[in-house]
Design an enzyme around this catalytic site. Structure first.
Site, PDB file in Angstrom:
ATOM      1  N   GLU A 210      41.083  44.879  34.388  1.00  4.14           N
ATOM      2  CA  GLU A 210      39.913  45.454  33.737  1.00  4.14           C
ATOM      3  C   GLU A 210      39.933  45.137  32.240  1.00  4.14           C
ATOM      4  O   GLU A 210      38.875  45.043  31.605  1.00  4.14           O
ATOM      5  CB  GLU A 210      39.903  46.955  33.998  1.00  4.14           C
ATOM      6  CG  GLU A 210      38.556  47.596  33.959  1.00  4.14           C
ATOM      7  CD  GLU A 210      37.578  47.121  35.022  1.00  4.14           C
ATOM      8  OE1 GLU A 210      38.012  46.592  36.073  1.00  4.14           O
ATOM      9  OE2 GLU A 210      36.356  47.266  34.789  1.00  4.14           O
TER      10      GLU A 210
ATOM     11  N   HIS B  95      37.248  38.927  34.809  1.00 10.20           N
ATOM     12  CA  HIS B  95      38.141  39.033  35.978  1.00 10.20           C
ATOM     13  C   HIS B  95      38.471  37.640  36.523  1.00 10.20           C
ATOM     14  O   HIS B  95      39.613  37.333  36.861  1.00 10.20           O
ATOM     15  CB  HIS B  95      37.451  39.829  37.091  1.00 10.20           C
ATOM     16  CG  HIS B  95      37.382  41.313  36.860  1.00 10.20           C
ATOM     17  ND1 HIS B  95      38.504  42.075  36.650  1.00 10.20           N
ATOM     18  CD2 HIS B  95      36.331  42.175  36.834  1.00 10.20           C
ATOM     19  CE1 HIS B  95      38.151  43.357  36.503  1.00 10.20           C
ATOM     20  NE2 HIS B  95      36.829  43.445  36.605  1.00 10.20           N
TER      21      HIS B  95
ATOM     22  N   HIS C  74      31.192  40.349  32.510  1.00 12.91           N
ATOM     23  CA  HIS C  74      32.255  41.225  33.008  1.00 12.91           C
ATOM     24  C   HIS C  74      33.048  40.539  34.133  1.00 12.91           C
ATOM     25  O   HIS C  74      34.268  40.407  34.060  1.00 12.91           O
ATOM     26  CB  HIS C  74      31.620  42.525  33.517  1.00 12.91           C
ATOM     27  CG  HIS C  74      32.603  43.533  34.018  1.00 12.91           C
ATOM     28  ND1 HIS C  74      33.078  44.569  33.251  1.00 12.91           N
ATOM     29  CD2 HIS C  74      33.222  43.660  35.218  1.00 12.91           C
ATOM     30  CE1 HIS C  74      33.945  45.281  33.950  1.00 12.91           C
ATOM     31  NE2 HIS C  74      34.047  44.757  35.160  1.00 12.91           N
ATOM     32  N   GLU C  75      32.327  40.088  35.136  1.00  7.27           N
ATOM     33  CA  GLU C  75      33.016  39.468  36.286  1.00  7.27           C
ATOM     34  C   GLU C  75      33.701  38.170  35.879  1.00  7.27           C
ATOM     35  O   GLU C  75      34.731  37.797  36.443  1.00  7.27           O
ATOM     36  CB  GLU C  75      32.043  39.233  37.444  1.00  7.27           C
ATOM     37  CG  GLU C  75      31.360  40.500  37.982  1.00  7.27           C
ATOM     38  CD  GLU C  75      32.330  41.615  38.363  1.00  7.27           C
ATOM     39  OE1 GLU C  75      33.470  41.319  38.739  1.00  7.27           O
ATOM     40  OE2 GLU C  75      31.919  42.799  38.251  1.00  7.27           O
TER      41      GLU C  75
END
Lengths: 508, 508
Positions: A294, A268, A264-265
């Site tokens: 996101e 980003h 997830h990170e």
């Protein structure tokens, strides 16, 4: 024009240096700082933020923009200079309308409120934060008041993270999504739940970290311009386009929790790492909106990282890394486990299908609060009622109810949540556009080749930074405005076979 | 007076916030920053330093000092208010004479020079850093030029670290010390060298770090207000009085290298941690000089950490931590090994006796460069010649010669080294004074009780921060001016029995 532009860039660079320094201090605060450092650190970050705000709202920047706007308006819309002036104007107007004294009071109030919340949540004590939350709501309305003529007081607050979207736009999108999503949720939850016990086994921290780092290296996260450290709550932070870091947490009783947080990170972070390096130190050197940001974390975590194709490739490696827990677990069982859908209490633990219901109820509550249809004193009850009607769950206490998210207790009320669901929608839309351009992307992912996808995203999304607004970017990258269709199609194509769903008319 | 003092403190706090933020950025640069972050980081630190300098040299601070000086002069000399005004005046006069543009250029130059040095040193490539070093020398002279009327251009540079000492003072002290020290060095090196092979054995990193941390915890280093990380070169840094960190490096083929570096840095850190907490955020919240700072690192590393008494207590624990290398090594052999005196190439590896010869030659070279008797192009040769005459060693290459120290490649030339030997001198002098007050200190150390010494140092040295100059502090704490006698006495008492020396007239 050259001289004005250079002067604008020089001033913006100084502001950026202060902002990036603040980010380093915040990163250290959550990673390595000893407890004795807390008091001074809060003050140091407040000083740097105040100086950055003072320097950014200097009237001279307004004058430079006034001088540059007619000139850059003659340039092509996608020229970097025109984009810089547009992006700076947006941020300047947002910042300069708000008195420094208000910002100062807000920062102090939020720091205090956050502190109280860290104690009130474990104590299940909404009454303790209630007066603080009342002041937060009052200040949120006061903030909105600096932008007269808004359709809703929520609009200026949404503008802070998803510039250009009105509450009415979000409501329309969410309304349509909800109508089509709820039948899918119902259909899935009517089936026997997936068994995810294979994930809840002991997995040593070092191996978990190493595995996640290796996967994101293959995704395209550049470790010469980043690193990972441990924090209580995972996040991505940037100190320059050459230094974009992520953090994670590890639960040794959960094989994949740290892994998915890392994926997830990394989404980003790859967005920020992919921004045109020439934008360094300017307002262009940043993701363009919360929703688009996101979209990237969710694309890499879910659309790629929870796909069957990806695990066809990666599962044997995961089994080798964790032979104890996984050597006897078939891929099919593992795949079902990581895609388990269930109605649950906590947003951050929710699966990618029900997650949106958590977001929508928060968004509606924010708008109701701001528009005066709901009072803070009635908030816990409103939360419970809405949770029951939307997710069919009785909320046992405020700790796992209205107190669960840090957002309202550490910042303004309004605009804090919609980006998560916009991200789900946009992630699928960008992925669909990438697959239209390169239909072999799913095949390549199943072979562990991520460069085609990563390159398309860098070319069409990442490199532009904040040059285009989210709406402009989506139009350019996907050939149309934001649409919920790719997301609903993605969910159906994935979950129909997983849960053996029969035709749910609304979904397609 | 109250209003002026409050306004002064408010302004100083803002300056301090910027300085401490810069320190966080520098710490991160050497501990965790990925290589891609280097460029922007240099600029960010330069911006913060420039802002701190601008705000500190604001004329308003000069006016506040003008207003406060006559008032605080009526207060007792040791009042905090009077001390604050004196310390601020010293720093203000140093800073206000130097243009902000110079500081900015200097910071940028030093960051670049440091970066190049990190590559040039392993490559043994003095030619690569030579033009940078020429600019550094030019800028060092330019700096000195802002303080006209100095006896030597080295004086304003020495003032930056050892305020109030002139080059001529240092030369006098060093001359006397040298006269008395060289016969001791000769006498020791005429004897058979100690066998330190027991130290050069494999010792795992984790155990080395754990042992060092446990020892400094017992010394009195407060881990709730500090931590240790790994860097290429060990250092101490402070982000507030509540956050004083140290760093170390580990060589797994050396049992005690990391340990002694840890004891050394803990001395610096305990000094800063011991400063009166009410000085937080002001120029008082800092060690008063490089010499006094170094006195504490050397006191804890050498006077305590390399003493027979300390190891009577600690050696059994060290043996338990490293049974492989040490279980069969008698304490006596170990004690001789850690106190091996030998002429060597590298300052940071030098023993506490010959260390001073390394410092003196650097000090003389700095003054020669600044006073124009030596050019950068002749520096490697001058280094070799001086090394041969002072230490009797042929320098094999520049890597282990003139390129070995970071100082000249990351900061101004001048004032960088004398503090190390002043520290040796003052460390022994403070320790002697502590033992006069508490004659049982050596006995207590031999039992692992460090609190008596630590408390005396905190009371008499640490808590005052920069309230007194080094000269004032030494007078107050030891009852007399700086003297080389305690140090020479300490060396003789320790090394006479170790090396079975016969009377060296000069030493006592």
């Amino acid at each position: 024009m050259k001289a004005s532009l250079d002067e604008l860039k020089r001033r913006l660079l100084e502001v950026n240096d202060l902002q990036m320094a603040t980010a380093v201090l915040r990163w250290d605060q959550t990673t390595y700082m000893p407890p004795g450092g807390a008091e001074a650190r809060g003050r140091q970050m407040a000083t740097l933020s105040r100086l950055a705000h003072e320097k950014f709202t200097d009237q001279e920047i307004g004058k430079l923009l006034d001088r540059l706007e007619p000139e850059t308006a003659k340039l092509p819309f996608d020229s970097d200079e025109a984009g810089l002036v547009r992006a700076t104007r947006r941020e300047y107007d947002q910042a300069a309308r708000v008195p420094a004294a208000f910002i100062s009071e807000l920062n102090e109030h939020c720091a205090h409120s956050y502190q109280v919340w860290t104690e009130a949540r474990p104590a299940n004590d909404f009454a303790r934060v209630r007066p603080l939350l009342e002041k937060t709501l009052e200040m949120s309305r006061e903030y909105a008041g600096y932008f007269p003529g808004s359709e809703s007081p929520a609009d200026p607050l949404i503008d802070l993270s998803d510039y250009g979207m009105k509450a009415s736009d979000v409501r329309r999108v969410f309304g349509e999504l909800r109508t089509r999503l709820v039948p899918i949720v119902r259909a899935i939850t009517a089936k026997p739940p997936a068994d995810d016990s294979c994930l809840h086994q002991h997995a040593p921290e070092a191996q978990q970290l190493a595995f996640g780092l290796e996967i994101i290296r293959r995704f395209g996260y550049d470790f010469t311009r980043g690193r990972q450290d441990k924090t209580h709550h995972p996040f991505m932070t940037k100190f320059s386009l050459g230094d974009v870091r992520i953090t994670t947490r590890v639960r040794e009783d959960d094989v994949t929790d740290a892994l998915f947080s890392t994926l997830h990170e990394s989404g980003h972070a790859m967005y920020e790492q992919g921004i045109d390096r020439s934008y360094e130190g300017s307002p262009l050197a940043s993701g363009t909106s919360s929703g688009v940001h996101e979209s990237q974390s969710r694309l890499w975590e879910n659309v790629v990282g929870r796909s069957r194709g990806f695990w066809n490739y990666a599962y044997p490696e995961l089994q080798r890394a964790f032979p104890g827990p996984l050597s006897k677990v078939p891929l099919d069982t593992f795949y079902r486990a990581i895609n388990k859908v269930q109605r649950s209490l906590i947003r951050t633990d929710a699966d990618e299908v029900t997650y949106n219901l958590h977001v929508m109820l928060r968004f509606d509550i924010e708008v109701d609060l701001l528009e005066g249809r709901l009072a803070i004193r009635d908030l816990p009850e409103a939360w419970r009622a809405r949770f029951e009607s939307d997710l069919g769950l009785a909320v046992p206490d405020d700790r796992d109810g209205v107190l669960q998210d840090v957002h309202w207790y550490s910042g303004l009320i309004g605009g804090a949540f919609q980006g998560y669901t916009l991200g789900n929608v946009l992630g699928a839309q960008f992925y669909a556009a990438a697959c239209r351009a390169h239909p072999d992307i799913p095949e390549r992912i199943a072979k562990g080749e991520f460069a085609t996808l990563h390159t398309w995203l860098r070319e069409n999304v990442y490199r532009h930074g904040a040059k285009f607004t989210a709406a402009e970017l989506v139009q350019r990258a996907t050939g149309g405005p934001m649409s919920i269709e790719p997301y609903l199609g993605y969910l159906w194509d994935k979950y129909q076979p997983l849960y053996d769903l029969e035709g749910v008319a609304a979904a397609r």
